[in-house]
Design a protein around this motif. Sequence first.
Motif, PDB file in Angstrom:
ATOM      1  N   GLY A 203       0.819  -1.194   0.000  1.00  0.00           N
ATOM      2  CA  GLY A 203       0.000   0.000   0.000  1.00  0.00           C
ATOM      3  C   GLY A 203       0.854   1.246   0.000  1.00  0.00           C
ATOM      4  N   VAL A 204       0.202   2.391   0.114  1.00  0.00           N
ATOM      5  CA  VAL A 204       0.904   3.669   0.107  1.00  0.00           C
ATOM      6  C   VAL A 204       0.433   4.511   1.291  1.00  0.00           C
ATOM      7  N   ILE A 205       1.285   5.455   1.671  1.00  0.00           N
ATOM      8  CA  ILE A 205       0.947   6.377   2.752  1.00  0.00           C
ATOM      9  C   ILE A 205       0.679   7.760   2.177  1.00  0.00           C
ATOM     10  N   ILE A 206      -0.416   8.345   2.610  1.00  0.00           N
ATOM     11  CA  ILE A 206      -0.739   9.735   2.272  1.00  0.00           C
ATOM     12  C   ILE A 206      -0.475  10.561   3.529  1.00  0.00           C
ATOM     13  N   ASN A 207       0.518  11.427   3.464  1.00  0.00           N
ATOM     14  CA  ASN A 207       0.918  12.174   4.661  1.00  0.00           C
ATOM     15  C   ASN A 207       0.007  13.367   4.943  1.00  0.00           C
ATOM     16  N   LYS A 208      -1.267  13.088   4.941  1.00  0.00           N
ATOM     17  CA  LYS A 208      -2.295  14.075   5.290  1.00  0.00           C
ATOM     18  C   LYS A 208      -3.404  13.331   6.022  1.00  0.00           C
ATOM     19  N   GLU A 209      -4.200  14.078   6.763  1.00  0.00           N
ATOM     20  CA  GLU A 209      -5.364  13.488   7.412  1.00  0.00           C
ATOM     21  C   GLU A 209      -6.621  13.877   6.643  1.00  0.00           C
ATOM     22  N   PRO A 210      -7.752  13.166   6.874  1.00  0.00           N
ATOM     23  CA  PRO A 210      -9.004  13.546   6.216  1.00  0.00           C
ATOM     24  C   PRO A 210      -9.368  14.998   6.515  1.00  0.00           C
ATOM     25  N   VAL A 211     -10.192  15.582   5.658  1.00  0.00           N
ATOM     26  CA  VAL A 211     -10.545  16.998   5.759  1.00  0.00           C
ATOM     27  C   VAL A 211     -11.155  17.340   7.119  1.00  0.00           C
ATOM     28  N   ASN A 212     -11.943  16.443   7.684  1.00  0.00           N
ATOM     29  CA  ASN A 212     -12.506  16.699   9.019  1.00  0.00           C
ATOM     30  C   ASN A 212     -12.686  15.384   9.775  1.00  0.00           C
ATOM     31  N   ARG A 213     -12.924  15.492  11.070  1.00  0.00           N
ATOM     32  CA  ARG A 213     -13.000  14.319  11.940  1.00  0.00           C
ATOM     33  C   ARG A 213     -14.330  13.583  11.851  1.00  0.00           C
ATOM     34  N   GLN A 214     -15.303  14.174  11.166  1.00  0.00           N
ATOM     35  CA  GLN A 214     -16.597  13.500  11.007  1.00  0.00           C
ATOM     36  C   GLN A 214     -16.538  12.436   9.915  1.00  0.00           C
ATOM     37  N   MET A 215     -15.493  12.453   9.144  1.00  0.00           N
ATOM     38  CA  MET A 215     -15.352  11.459   8.073  1.00  0.00           C
ATOM     39  C   MET A 215     -14.914  10.126   8.666  1.00  0.00           C
ATOM     40  N   PRO A 216     -15.162   9.017   7.961  1.00  0.00           N
ATOM     41  CA  PRO A 216     -14.825   7.689   8.497  1.00  0.00           C
ATOM     42  C   PRO A 216     -13.332   7.571   8.803  1.00  0.00           C
TER      43      PRO A 216
END
Length: 518
Positions: A203-216
Amino acid sequence: MSLKQQASGGAEVDERLAALVTNANAVRAIASAVEGTLGPKGLDTMLVDKFGEVVITNDGVTILTMMEANHPAARMLINIARAQQEEIGDGTTTATVMAGAMVGAGVEQVARGVPVARVIEGLRAGVRRGLAAMQERACPVADVNSPDLRRVALVAGRGHDDIADLVVRAAGLIGREKLLDRAFKLADTVVAEEGAENQVFMGVIINKEPVNRQMPRELNGVPVLVIDDALEPEEIEEEALATEAGFARYMELQNQFRENVQKIIQLQAGLVLVDRGVDDAAEEMLTDAGIMVVQRVANKELRRAAEHTGARMIKRTGLKKDLPQLAACLGRAGRVYNDEKLEHVQVLDGGGKPMATVLVGAATGEVVGERERIARDAASAVQAALRGGVVPGGGAVELAVAREVEQVRAGMRGMAAYGVDCVVEALKRPLAQIVSNAGFNPLEKIGDVIAAQVETGNDALAVDCDTGRLADMRELGVVDPLPVKTYAFKAAGEIAEAILRIDTIIKKREEKSEKDTG
C-alpha cells in the motif's frame, strides 16, 4: 641562465599551476569532509546552520549538499555526488574520496613536469580498464530471494538489521520485474515516522489526514477517486460577476459543481484524494455521505496512490462525464485507514500495481531523518544489486582492480603512464580510508591485502575492521552492488579530468538587467 631568468621561469610555472592547485585544494577539502564517515567504523558529522539547527549524519550526500561550499571546483564535486545519488542512490562518499585522490595525484604529476594532456590520456585508459575489470568480477543476483540482497541491505544500511529486513521484505513484495523498471525507485517507498512501528505493507501512505474528523476513520473494500486538481467550482472573473450574464454564469457553475459532487456520491466512492483544496459545500456533502476526503495531497503520493489502486487521475472538468465514464476512472482499495497518532492515511491492498511501503520507526524526532536516509540507502543498494550484480566490498574489489590497472601502465609509452598511476592511487583510497577509520595503519594493511590477494588468487580478501585481520569479504557478508562501484569510479574519473583541464580561472562580469541598462 642567470638567476633572474631562473626566478622568472619559476614564477611562470607557479602561475600556470595556480588554478590547478587552487581547484585541487578545494576538492581535497570536500573529500576530507566526508572521508571520516566511510566504512563500518566511520563516524558521524554534525552540520550546524546560522540558527543553531543541527543535523547529525553519516550520509555522504547529505553532508555534501548541506555543507557551505563556495569554491566552483568544490561545487563541481558536490554536483557529481548529487548525480550519483539521483542515478544510483548510494556510493556518494566513495565517489568523492576517489575523486579527491585522483585529482591530488594528478596535480602532483603535473607539478613534476608531466603535461596535463598526458596525465588525462593515462587517466582515461586506467578508468576504462578499471571499469572492465570490475564488470568481470561481478556476480549476478538471481532473484529477490537471494541472500546477497540481505547482505547488501545490511552493508548499505550501516549494520541496522531491522532496516535491512524491512527493505528486503519490500523488495520481495514488489517483485523483480518492477525493481528492474528504470522509472521505479525502491527508495521512494521509504517513510520514517516518529513513534511508528517498523512495518512493510502492500500500500501507500498519504501524509495528510481527512478533511474533518466526522469522516470515516477506516474503510474496507472501497472505490477510490483521484482528482489531480481542486475539488471546487470553476472560477469566474470578478469583473464578470458585476454583470447580470456573469452572475447567471456563476450560479450555473455552482449548480453544475453540486451535480458533479452528487455523481461522486452516486458512484459510492469511499476515498477521494484531491491534489488541491476542497470546496466547503463539497466537503459537507461528502461527509454526510460517509466518504473520506483527503486534500492537498503531494503530487508524488497522489500518483503512487493512483497507480496502486488502479485509479485514473482526472481533472475537475472530468467530473462532467456521465456515470459509466466516471466509474471507469475509479480505482479500488482493500482497506483505507486513518492513523490519527501518525497523522497519515494508509491506502492498502490496491487493485492496481503492487506498491509496498517501508515504514521505519524512530524513537525521537532528532533521529527520524537519519533513519530515513539509512533506509533509503539500503533500498537503493538492493535495487542496484538486483540490476547489476554484486562485488566484494570493504575496498577489496578496488584493490584487485588496481593491480590490473597497473598492468595497463606497463603497456603504455611515454608520460601517459603517470596518468595511470593517478587511477591506481584512487582505487587504493577506499580501503585505505576504511582501515584508517577503523584505527589501523592503512599502508601496512594495503600491503598485506595486495600480497594475500596475489598469493591466494582471491580478490575478495580485505581487512576485517573488527579484528584488523585479513578476511574474505564474501564470507563475512560484505558485498556491494556493482553499479554503485562503477558509477562512483566513473564519476571520479570524470571530475578529475574536468578539474585537471582547467588552466585559468576568470571571474565573469555581472550581467546587467534591462532595467539597469534602461
